[in-house]
Write an enzyme that holds these catalytic residues in place. Sequence first.
Site, PDB file in Angstrom:
ATOM      1  N   CYS A 356      21.628  49.207  36.672  1.00 54.69           N
ATOM      2  CA  CYS A 356      21.429  50.637  36.981  1.00 54.69           C
ATOM      3  C   CYS A 356      20.685  51.377  35.876  1.00 54.69           C
ATOM      4  O   CYS A 356      20.130  52.453  36.131  1.00 54.69           O
ATOM      5  CB  CYS A 356      22.770  51.328  37.176  1.00 54.69           C
ATOM      6  N   ILE A 357      20.696  50.857  34.664  1.00 52.09           N
ATOM      7  CA  ILE A 357      20.068  51.593  33.552  1.00 52.09           C
ATOM      8  C   ILE A 357      18.712  51.005  33.158  1.00 52.09           C
ATOM      9  O   ILE A 357      18.143  51.389  32.136  1.00 52.09           O
ATOM     10  CB  ILE A 357      20.997  51.673  32.319  1.00 52.09           C
TER      11      ILE A 357
END
Length: 364
Positions: A356-357
């Site tokens: 997600c990052i």
Amino acid sequence: MAATLKSTPRQDGFFMPAEFSCHKQTWMLWPERTDNWRQGAKPAQKTFVKVALAISQFEPVTMGVNQSQFQNARAMLPTHIRVVEMSNNDSWMRDCGPTFVVNGKGGVRLVDWDFNAWGGLEGGLYFPWHLDDLIPQKVAEIESIDRYKAPMVLEGGSIHVDGEGTLLTTEECLLNHNRNPNLSKKDIENILCDYTGVSHFIWLEAGIFNDETSGHVDNIACFIRPGLVALSWTDDHNDPQYPRSKAAYDQLSRAKDARGRSIEVVKIHQPDPVIITPEESEGVDSVDGTLPRNAGDRMAASYINFYLCNGGAVVPTFDDHHDAQALKILQEYMPERRVVGVPAREILLGGGNIHCITQQQPIG
Ligand code: KQY
């Protein structure tokens, strides 16, 4: 100068390559907001540094950072990681960042989706999100890459592709009324075909239990290569995750991909339930409009939220007795990569994980 194109990637012969194809670099955003990251985001920042370092063994990394944290990020990151000032609301580059597309002849462009912080005013995770929504345009300018503006809300973590025409997603997220209430499933498929170049869909029902993204696929299942999908699993029939993973397993086992292949599914057993402690909860500022972090809540922990980079796979670990087995199985299925575990509880506390990052920028 980066142009905004009026055509679509499909019309121009561009498509989204799989994450396992070759990257030019990885993009990340620096965490700082104290209503999402505990203790002034200091523990999260240390973990983001570890993730960036792990990835940088395999490919270049660029970190976008708000002005207020520029000097701190520059000081905490090693000099081989590029730091650029890039205003943002939070640090989820997978979701607010661009989707890069290529044409197989050296061309690279990007798709800029609408972003509404995972649901806008109906269950979104924070307000406002206007800076996040500009991230793809800023990446386009920094890299001098032409941009397509897609007519739909979409987070990058809600889709995976095999690069050969197949797109994997969940109904729980893409059909959620708080993303694109005016689009039917068919409308969404048509836009995804036009902007990612896919021709075939595998729709799972749901993602991970308690996932605040409304079931992003990148937390439950991903392509390791065409025809091979890793799936977050539990053997515990009483776990609320069991029916979700079982349904996904059954769907994937029945599915064919765009080239007519059956899908092989490799099960990766989830960690034991990961629960927010009172101390962790107390470290987060309380702000109206931001999802609270309550002690006792179960987080959406999954080993599937890993990131593939050139010759590597960076996998979240949870100080759990399932960690070693997850890393071992992933290494067995990806002998061409070096699998690296990074303790990732601090990212999970913010609502996501390593995939997600991060956002890959492919080589054209
Ligand atoms: O992709 C993700 N899992 C991002 C979650 C956002 C959390 C915001 N607090």
